[in-house]
Write a protein that holds these residues in place. Structure first.
Motif, PDB file in Angstrom:
ATOM      1  N   GLY A 172       0.810  -1.212   0.000  1.00  0.00           N
ATOM      2  CA  GLY A 172       0.000   0.000   0.000  1.00  0.00           C
ATOM      3  C   GLY A 172       0.841   1.259   0.000  1.00  0.00           C
ATOM      4  N   VAL A 173       1.894   1.268   0.812  1.00  0.00           N
ATOM      5  CA  VAL A 173       2.788   2.430   0.877  1.00  0.00           C
ATOM      6  C   VAL A 173       3.423   2.682  -0.490  1.00  0.00           C
ATOM      7  CG1 VAL A 173       4.957   3.278   1.861  1.00  0.00           C
ATOM      8  CG2 VAL A 173       3.242   2.219   3.345  1.00  0.00           C
ATOM      9  N   ILE A 174       3.823   1.613  -1.161  1.00  0.00           N
ATOM     10  CA  ILE A 174       4.451   1.754  -2.478  1.00  0.00           C
ATOM     11  C   ILE A 174       3.436   2.209  -3.522  1.00  0.00           C
ATOM     12  CG2 ILE A 174       5.498   0.434  -4.360  1.00  0.00           C
ATOM     13  CD1 ILE A 174       6.998  -1.162  -2.216  1.00  0.00           C
ATOM     14  N   HIS A 175       2.218   1.696  -3.459  1.00  0.00           N
ATOM     15  CA  HIS A 175       1.205   2.114  -4.430  1.00  0.00           C
ATOM     16  C   HIS A 175       0.794   3.569  -4.228  1.00  0.00           C
ATOM     17  CE1 HIS A 175       0.854  -2.095  -5.660  1.00  0.00           C
ATOM     18  NE2 HIS A 175       0.268  -1.620  -6.729  1.00  0.00           N
ATOM     19  N   VAL A 176       0.820   4.031  -3.003  1.00  0.00           N
ATOM     20  CA  VAL A 176       0.605   5.461  -2.764  1.00  0.00           C
ATOM     21  C   VAL A 176       1.692   6.261  -3.483  1.00  0.00           C
ATOM     22  CG1 VAL A 176       0.693   7.274  -1.005  1.00  0.00           C
ATOM     23  CG2 VAL A 176      -0.656   5.212  -0.592  1.00  0.00           C
ATOM     24  N   ALA A 177       2.928   5.783  -3.387  1.00  0.00           N
ATOM     25  CA  ALA A 177       4.038   6.460  -4.067  1.00  0.00           C
ATOM     26  C   ALA A 177       3.842   6.459  -5.578  1.00  0.00           C
ATOM     27  CB  ALA A 177       5.360   5.786  -3.705  1.00  0.00           C
ATOM     28  N   LEU A 178       3.462   5.316  -6.135  1.00  0.00           N
ATOM     29  CA  LEU A 178       3.256   5.227  -7.584  1.00  0.00           C
ATOM     30  C   LEU A 178       2.159   6.182  -8.048  1.00  0.00           C
ATOM     31  CD1 LEU A 178       3.523   1.362  -8.050  1.00  0.00           C
ATOM     32  CD2 LEU A 178       5.055   3.067  -9.047  1.00  0.00           C
ATOM     33  N   LYS A 179       1.073   6.232  -7.302  1.00  0.00           N
ATOM     34  CA  LYS A 179      -0.032   7.123  -7.653  1.00  0.00           C
ATOM     35  C   LYS A 179       0.409   8.579  -7.588  1.00  0.00           C
ATOM     36  CE  LYS A 179      -4.485   7.742  -8.510  1.00  0.00           C
ATOM     37  NZ  LYS A 179      -5.121   7.234  -9.743  1.00  0.00           N
ATOM     38  N   TRP A 180       1.168   8.908  -6.564  1.00  0.00           N
ATOM     39  CA  TRP A 180       1.649  10.282  -6.381  1.00  0.00           C
ATOM     40  C   TRP A 180       2.593  10.680  -7.509  1.00  0.00           C
ATOM     41  CZ3 TRP A 180       6.126  12.172  -3.000  1.00  0.00           C
ATOM     42  CH2 TRP A 180       6.017  13.544  -2.751  1.00  0.00           C
ATOM     43  N   ILE A 181       3.503   9.781  -7.850  1.00  0.00           N
ATOM     44  CA  ILE A 181       4.465  10.068  -8.915  1.00  0.00           C
ATOM     45  C   ILE A 181       3.756  10.215 -10.257  1.00  0.00           C
ATOM     46  CG2 ILE A 181       6.389   9.091 -10.232  1.00  0.00           C
ATOM     47  CD1 ILE A 181       7.341   7.845  -7.557  1.00  0.00           C
ATOM     48  N   SER A 182       2.800   9.313 -10.542  1.00  0.00           N
ATOM     49  CA  SER A 182       2.098   9.366 -11.826  1.00  0.00           C
ATOM     50  C   SER A 182       1.261  10.632 -11.972  1.00  0.00           C
ATOM     51  CB  SER A 182       1.208   8.131 -11.996  1.00  0.00           C
ATOM     52  OG  SER A 182       0.142   8.144 -11.058  1.00  0.00           O
ATOM     53  N   SER A 183       0.889  11.246 -10.842  1.00  0.00           N
ATOM     54  CA  SER A 183       0.115  12.490 -10.887  1.00  0.00           C
ATOM     55  C   SER A 183       1.012  13.714 -11.007  1.00  0.00           C
ATOM     56  CB  SER A 183      -0.739  12.621  -9.623  1.00  0.00           C
ATOM     57  OG  SER A 183       0.066  12.930  -8.488  1.00  0.00           O
ATOM     58  N   GLY A 184       2.331  13.479 -11.078  1.00  0.00           N
ATOM     59  CA  GLY A 184       3.251  14.601 -11.128  1.00  0.00           C
ATOM     60  C   GLY A 184       3.429  15.266  -9.778  1.00  0.00           C
ATOM     61  N   TYR A 185       3.302  14.476  -8.713  1.00  0.00           N
ATOM     62  CA  TYR A 185       3.442  14.979  -7.340  1.00  0.00           C
ATOM     63  C   TYR A 185       2.433  16.093  -7.059  1.00  0.00           C
ATOM     64  CZ  TYR A 185       7.935  12.619  -8.002  1.00  0.00           C
ATOM     65  OH  TYR A 185       8.913  11.697  -8.303  1.00  0.00           O
ATOM     66  N   SER A 186       1.210  15.889  -7.548  1.00  0.00           N
ATOM     67  CA  SER A 186       0.211  16.955  -7.455  1.00  0.00           C
ATOM     68  C   SER A 186      -0.291  17.177  -6.030  1.00  0.00           C
ATOM     69  CB  SER A 186      -0.972  16.644  -8.376  1.00  0.00           C
ATOM     70  OG  SER A 186      -1.589  15.417  -8.012  1.00  0.00           O
ATOM     71  N   GLN A 187      -0.348  16.123  -5.227  1.00  0.00           N
ATOM     72  CA  GLN A 187      -0.838  16.290  -3.858  1.00  0.00           C
ATOM     73  C   GLN A 187       0.281  16.763  -2.941  1.00  0.00           C
ATOM     74  OE1 GLN A 187      -2.892  12.193  -3.840  1.00  0.00           O
ATOM     75  NE2 GLN A 187      -4.039  13.366  -2.309  1.00  0.00           N
ATOM     76  N   PRO A 188      -0.045  17.580  -1.955  1.00  0.00           N
ATOM     77  CA  PRO A 188       0.974  18.011  -0.993  1.00  0.00           C
ATOM     78  C   PRO A 188       1.574  16.815  -0.261  1.00  0.00           C
ATOM     79  CG  PRO A 188      -1.024  19.329  -0.778  1.00  0.00           C
ATOM     80  CD  PRO A 188      -1.360  18.190  -1.684  1.00  0.00           C
ATOM     81  N   LEU A 189       2.827  16.950   0.102  1.00  0.00           N
ATOM     82  CA  LEU A 189       3.537  15.858   0.762  1.00  0.00           C
ATOM     83  C   LEU A 189       2.817  15.392   2.021  1.00  0.00           C
ATOM     84  CD1 LEU A 189       6.063  14.047   1.070  1.00  0.00           C
ATOM     85  CD2 LEU A 189       7.150  15.952   2.279  1.00  0.00           C
ATOM     86  N   HIS A 190       2.296  16.320   2.809  1.00  0.00           N
ATOM     87  CA  HIS A 190       1.679  15.919   4.073  1.00  0.00           C
ATOM     88  C   HIS A 190       0.432  15.067   3.847  1.00  0.00           C
ATOM     89  CE1 HIS A 190      -0.890  19.488   3.283  1.00  0.00           C
ATOM     90  NE2 HIS A 190      -1.791  18.844   4.007  1.00  0.00           N
ATOM     91  N   GLU A 191      -0.269  15.284   2.730  1.00  0.00           N
ATOM     92  CA  GLU A 191      -1.437  14.456   2.431  1.00  0.00           C
ATOM     93  C   GLU A 191      -1.013  13.044   2.035  1.00  0.00           C
ATOM     94  OE1 GLU A 191      -4.026  16.224  -0.421  1.00  0.00           O
ATOM     95  OE2 GLU A 191      -4.354  18.052   0.758  1.00  0.00           O
ATOM     96  N   VAL A 192       0.062  12.953   1.282  1.00  0.00           N
ATOM     97  CA  VAL A 192       0.583  11.648   0.874  1.00  0.00           C
ATOM     98  C   VAL A 192       1.049  10.868   2.100  1.00  0.00           C
ATOM     99  CG1 VAL A 192       2.344  10.481  -0.504  1.00  0.00           C
ATOM    100  CG2 VAL A 192       1.259  12.559  -1.375  1.00  0.00           C
ATOM    101  N   VAL A 193       1.792  11.531   2.963  1.00  0.00           N
ATOM    102  CA  VAL A 193       2.262  10.885   4.190  1.00  0.00           C
ATOM    103  C   VAL A 193       1.080  10.467   5.061  1.00  0.00           C
ATOM    104  CG1 VAL A 193       3.536  11.248   6.342  1.00  0.00           C
ATOM    105  CG2 VAL A 193       4.479  12.078   4.174  1.00  0.00           C
TER     106      VAL A 193
END
Length: 206
Positions: A172-193
């Motif tokens: 799950g942690v890795i898939h969150v990373a993949l989703k974030w990267i594929s979006s161009g890091y669109s979400q703020p870091l604190h939301e991803v964390v």
């Protein structure tokens, strides 16, 4: 068998062994760059050699083939990444939850700050061969252990003894990373964390 005098001879202050080690590091850095830009399956030994500024003769001095270089570059990325995570955990104040949040913040910051390494870690390593899959599995197991130890009050990994649960959280942690990267890091870091943290808290039964 004792090493030969020739092997131990120093050139401009460096021994032959030191120069071989330096060339190996050059190939690892070049591989991360080339695989990150072109993808492992599109990369050639020649492209890696050109990026390293070395000849193919030196390539085969250190690696038997491209697959071996991929594993070595992946392991180099993981050593760097785990070093960053361990440092964040050691420097964090508070209890297990605060340490885990610091660890996840360091994890996603490292991926964002080193996109080529992130591609090697998250994309290029998957499905190449059984040997490469084994290296990936070992790193995922280590990541799961680190998360569990960080969340355990005693730091012993007791936050989750179920290996399937640990594997699910790491995935799950890795898939969150993949989703974030594929979006161009669109979400703020604190939301991803925060999203990843909610997954990790499953290991504490919350």
């Amino acid at each position: 068998m004792p090493s030969s005098p020739v092997a131990n001879r120093r050139y401009r202050g460096s021994s032959a062994e030191e120069r071989r080690a330096q060339r190996r590091e050059q190939f690892l850095e070049a591989a991360i760059q080339v695989y990150g830009e072109q993808g492992y399956r599109n990369a050639t030994v020649k492209a890696v050699c050109e990026a390293a500024g070395l000849t193919e003769r030196y390539f085969y001095e250190s690696f038997s083939n491209s697959e071996e270089l991929l594993v070595a570059s992946f392991q180099a990325v993981m050593r760097f990444l785990f070093g960053e995570l361990e440092k964040a955990i050691a420097e964090a104040s508070g209890g297990p939850v605060e340490r885990a949040r610091a660890m996840l913040t360091a994890y996603y910051e490292a991926l964002q700050g080193h996109p080529q390494s992130a591609r090697v870690f998250l994309v290029e390593i998957s499905g190449v061969s059984p040997a490469v899959d084994q290296a990936l599995e070992a790193s995922l197991h280590e990541f799961g252990d680190l998360i569990a130890r960080t969340l355990s009050p005693r730091g012993d990994g007791s936050a989750a003894s179920d290996p399937l649960l640990r594997a699910g959280v790491v995935g799950g942690v890795i898939h969150v990373a993949l989703k974030w990267i594929s979006s161009g890091y669109s979400q703020p870091l604190h939301e991803v964390v925060g999203a990843a943290m909610r997954l990790c808290l499953v290991l504490r039964g919350r």
